[in-house]
Design a protein around this motif. Structure first.
Motif, short mmCIF file in Angstrom:
data_model
loop_
_atom_site.label_atom_id
_atom_site.label_comp_id
_atom_site.label_asym_id
_atom_site.label_seq_id
_atom_site.Cartn_x
_atom_site.Cartn_y
_atom_site.Cartn_z
N ILE A 75 23.55 -77.85 -50.41
CA ILE A 75 22.67 -76.82 -50.96
C ILE A 75 22.05 -77.34 -52.25
O ILE A 75 22.70 -78.03 -53.03
CB ILE A 75 23.48 -75.54 -51.27
CG1 ILE A 75 24.18 -75.03 -50.02
CG2 ILE A 75 22.58 -74.45 -51.87
CD1 ILE A 75 23.27 -74.55 -48.94
N PRO A 76 20.77 -77.08 -52.52
CA PRO A 76 20.17 -77.48 -53.80
C PRO A 76 21.04 -77.02 -54.98
O PRO A 76 21.46 -75.87 -55.04
CB PRO A 76 18.82 -76.76 -53.80
CG PRO A 76 18.47 -76.66 -52.35
CD PRO A 76 19.76 -76.42 -51.64
N SER A 77 21.28 -77.95 -55.91
CA SER A 77 22.15 -77.63 -57.03
C SER A 77 21.52 -78.05 -58.35
O SER A 77 21.13 -77.22 -59.16
CB SER A 77 23.51 -78.30 -56.85
OG SER A 77 24.35 -78.04 -57.95
N THR A 78 21.40 -79.37 -58.58
CA THR A 78 20.80 -79.87 -59.82
C THR A 78 19.82 -80.98 -59.48
O THR A 78 19.93 -81.64 -58.45
CB THR A 78 21.85 -80.43 -60.79
OG1 THR A 78 22.49 -81.57 -60.20
CG2 THR A 78 22.90 -79.38 -61.12
N TYR A 79 18.86 -81.18 -60.37
CA TYR A 79 17.94 -82.30 -60.25
C TYR A 79 17.54 -82.75 -61.64
O TYR A 79 16.93 -81.98 -62.40
CB TYR A 79 16.69 -81.94 -59.44
CG TYR A 79 15.74 -83.13 -59.27
CD1 TYR A 79 15.92 -84.01 -58.21
CD2 TYR A 79 14.73 -83.38 -60.18
CE1 TYR A 79 15.09 -85.12 -58.07
CE2 TYR A 79 13.90 -84.48 -60.05
CZ TYR A 79 14.08 -85.35 -58.98
OH TYR A 79 13.27 -86.44 -58.85
N ALA A 80 17.92 -83.99 -61.99
CA ALA A 80 17.54 -84.59 -63.27
C ALA A 80 17.80 -83.65 -64.45
O ALA A 80 16.96 -83.49 -65.33
CB ALA A 80 16.08 -85.02 -63.24
N GLY A 81 18.94 -83.00 -64.44
CA GLY A 81 19.31 -82.13 -65.54
C GLY A 81 18.92 -80.69 -65.38
O GLY A 81 19.42 -79.82 -66.11
N HIS B 255 21.14 -75.07 -61.59
CA HIS B 255 21.13 -73.79 -60.87
C HIS B 255 19.99 -73.67 -59.85
O HIS B 255 19.44 -72.57 -59.65
CB HIS B 255 21.05 -72.62 -61.85
CG HIS B 255 22.05 -72.69 -62.97
ND1 HIS B 255 23.39 -72.90 -62.75
CD2 HIS B 255 21.88 -72.61 -64.33
CE1 HIS B 255 24.02 -72.93 -63.90
NE2 HIS B 255 23.14 -72.76 -64.88
N LEU B 256 19.66 -74.75 -59.18
CA LEU B 256 18.63 -74.66 -58.15
C LEU B 256 19.05 -73.73 -57.02
O LEU B 256 18.21 -73.13 -56.33
CB LEU B 256 18.30 -76.05 -57.60
CG LEU B 256 17.66 -77.03 -58.59
CD1 LEU B 256 17.47 -78.39 -57.93
CD2 LEU B 256 16.33 -76.50 -59.10
N TYR B 257 20.35 -73.57 -56.82
CA TYR B 257 20.84 -72.71 -55.75
C TYR B 257 20.46 -71.26 -55.97
O TYR B 257 20.43 -70.46 -55.02
CB TYR B 257 22.36 -72.84 -55.62
CG TYR B 257 23.11 -72.53 -56.90
CD1 TYR B 257 23.40 -71.22 -57.27
CD2 TYR B 257 23.52 -73.55 -57.73
CE1 TYR B 257 24.07 -70.94 -58.44
CE2 TYR B 257 24.19 -73.30 -58.91
CZ TYR B 257 24.47 -71.98 -59.26
OH TYR B 257 25.12 -71.71 -60.42
N ARG B 258 20.17 -70.88 -57.21
CA ARG B 258 19.80 -69.49 -57.48
C ARG B 258 18.46 -69.11 -56.83
O ARG B 258 18.16 -67.91 -56.71
CB ARG B 258 19.73 -69.26 -58.99
CG ARG B 258 21.08 -69.35 -59.69
CD ARG B 258 20.92 -69.11 -61.19
NE ARG B 258 22.21 -69.18 -61.87
CZ ARG B 258 22.36 -69.10 -63.19
NH1 ARG B 258 21.28 -68.95 -63.95
NH2 ARG B 258 23.55 -69.17 -63.73
N HIS B 259 17.69 -70.10 -56.44
CA HIS B 259 16.40 -69.84 -55.82
C HIS B 259 16.52 -69.69 -54.30
O HIS B 259 15.53 -69.40 -53.64
CB HIS B 259 15.42 -70.96 -56.16
CG HIS B 259 15.18 -71.12 -57.63
ND1 HIS B 259 14.14 -70.52 -58.28
CD2 HIS B 259 15.87 -71.80 -58.58
CE1 HIS B 259 14.18 -70.83 -59.57
NE2 HIS B 259 15.22 -71.60 -59.77
N ILE B 260 17.72 -69.93 -53.77
CA ILE B 260 17.96 -69.80 -52.34
C ILE B 260 18.54 -68.42 -52.06
O ILE B 260 19.49 -67.98 -52.71
CB ILE B 260 18.96 -70.87 -51.84
CG1 ILE B 260 18.47 -72.27 -52.20
CG2 ILE B 260 19.19 -70.73 -50.34
CD1 ILE B 260 17.28 -72.73 -51.42
N SER B 261 17.98 -67.70 -51.10
CA SER B 261 18.48 -66.36 -50.78
C SER B 261 18.30 -66.08 -49.28
O SER B 261 17.67 -66.84 -48.56
CB SER B 261 17.75 -65.30 -51.61
OG SER B 261 16.37 -65.27 -51.27
#
Length: 463
Positions: free
Chosen positions: A65-71, A74-80
């Motif tokens: 699941i998307p998590s972090t990218y280059a610092g 919380h990329l996972y917060r955009h998944i719903s």
């Protein structure tokens, strides 16, 4: 019927009760169908993604699941609204069962939505620039934030279908322009280092350099510089790099811009971005950057990453900073050197940059004696530690280049040594050891000892 998986989500496993086939070492096929989600006012509020693949033969399939990218966190917060279709299965979050789906068959299907958290603005936020951007009629999302992927040790065969987008919407991404069907292969998950943009109100400029297109895409915005001025600069940089590396490939290069919004009370950031697959994304504060020329080094550095970071991969991903002395420091050195050799800066300007921006800056760094482990742990949290591998790697590269040129009578350079790594990326201790041994041969110096003291232990000065 599908069951819903709530967010936040870090990672989940799909446990199959039926054997779904034998293990294969071939690249893993995975397909995505992406479509827009509009509200009642016909405004874009999310992208809907349908993922289909075949489950693993051992009965357990893991998805990243998307998590972090280059610092950016919380990329996972955009998944719903994630829904799972598949064989008799359990969907787990951590060690807890959160949903059960009762279906038979070997094909797995996930459906989820990607949305924005910053009030549907196309302005990136300083500090978290790589969050998805969506407005009523536009979107810009990194692949690392858009795609949930099944874990694969054998690479990927990716198929993407763009479905139900309005006819007047343009679609731009790292893999093509206005293509409803796209396919590519990748030996690993580095294809997630990509950018996808679309909608109305985007503008495009195109130039050609050595049969290679350099493309600039940007949304309607009052920039202090002329976009054509920036395209000219990008083309010049691409030409310098082409000449510097004696490139034979003709891959097109795409740059996608977005405005950057700084937070009140924080040290302002004029621009930031990331090098991606034959492309880059750049976030620029329109209030701070007055001319394209101010960004010469920024774009030179990021475009040099197509070599160091693209052909020569460094570390396990964009958040692994153990090799930042190489991925960032060597990139800094070669970016400035290519500017000098390509005529974008003078020899005197190169000497001034080397002395003032790197050698003197390193000597004055408040964390000059930090170890490489300190850098890897604190890179994204401490600005001084974040800058250190750029400085230290540049100085190390310059020293190695001078020693190689001296020993060979000017017939060899550090660039030649680094080029030999294109088929053996510096991604593990074995390849790094081979590279250091090569430098020892080419310089006639005990480079392993110099490297250990200067790069790993933070000794100063270099000797």
């Amino acid at each position: 019927m599908p069951l819903f998986l709530p967010v936040p989500i870090y990672r989940f496993k799909l446990l199959m009760t039926f054997l779904l086939g034998c293990f294969s070492s071939a690249a893993r096929p995975v397909s995505y169908v992406i479509s827009p989600v509009f509200n009642g006012n016909e405004q874009l509020i999310a992208l809907r993604v349908e993922l289909e693949c075949t489950g693993d033969g051992d009965g357990e399939t893991s998805f990243q699941i998307p998590s972090t990218y280059a610092g950016t966190q919380h990329l996972y917060r955009h998944i719903s609204r994630m829904r799972c279709f598949g064989s008799r299965s359990l969907v787990l979050r951590s060690d807890s069962v959160v949903a059960v789906a009762l279906h038979s068959g070997g094909n797995l299907k996930l459906v989820y939505e990607v949305s924005a958290l910053n009030n549907h603005s196309m302005q990136a936020l300083a500090g978290q620039p790589f969050w998805p951007l969506l407005s009523a009629e536009q979107f810009q999302i990194l692949g690392a934030a858009l795609f949930v992927v099944p874990v694969s040790a054998d690479g990927y065969e990716v198929s993407v279908t763009w479905k139900d987008f309005p006819d007047n919407w343009a679609l731009y991404n790292s893999f093509g322009i206005n293509e409803n069907q796209q396919k590519w292969t990748s030996p690993d998950s580095r294809w997630l280092s990509s950018v996808f943009a679309g909608g109305v109100g985007w503008h495009s400029l195109d130039s050609t350099m050595n049969q290679r297109h350099v493309r600039l895409f940007f949304p309607e915005k009052s920039w202090a510089f002329a976009p054509q001025e920036l395209l000219t600069l990008l083309t010049q940089i691409a030409g310098c790099r082409h000449q510097f590396l004696n490139e034979t490939e003709r891959n097109n290069y795409t740059v996608i811009l977005a405005p950057l919004q700084n937070k009140p009370g924080k040290n302002p950031v004029a621009y930031t971005g990331s090098a991606l697959h034959h492309s880059m994304v750049a976030y620029i504060d329109p209030l701070q950057v007055k001319s394209a020329g101010e960004m010469l080094h920024f774009f030179s550095h990021e475009m040099m990453h197509e070599w160091i970071g693209g052909k020569i991969r460094c570390g396990s991903g964009p958040d692994d900073m153990r090799l930042a002395w190489f991925s960032e420091g060597f990139t800094e050195y070669f970016a400035v050197l290519s500017q000098r050799e390509g005529g974008l800066i003078t020899a005197a300007a190169f000497d001034s940059i080397e002395q003032h921006d790197f050698s003197s800056a390193l000597a004055k760094s408040p964390v000059i004696h930090a170890t490489n482990d300190d850098i890897a742990k604190g890179f994204f949290d401490n600005p001084d530690l974040r800058r250190l591998p750029y400085l230290r790697g540049f100085v190390f590269a310059k020293e190695m280049d001078l020693l190689i040129r001296k020993k060979s009578g000017g017939k060899k350079t550090l660039k030649d040594a680094v080029k030999s790594c294109e088929d053996a990326p510096l991604i593990d201790d074995k390849n790094l050891s081979q590279f250091l041994n090569l430098l020892s041969v080419e310089t006639g110096k005990p480079v392993n000892q110099i490297f250990k003291r200067f790069i790993l232990e933070g000794g100063y000065p270099i000797k």
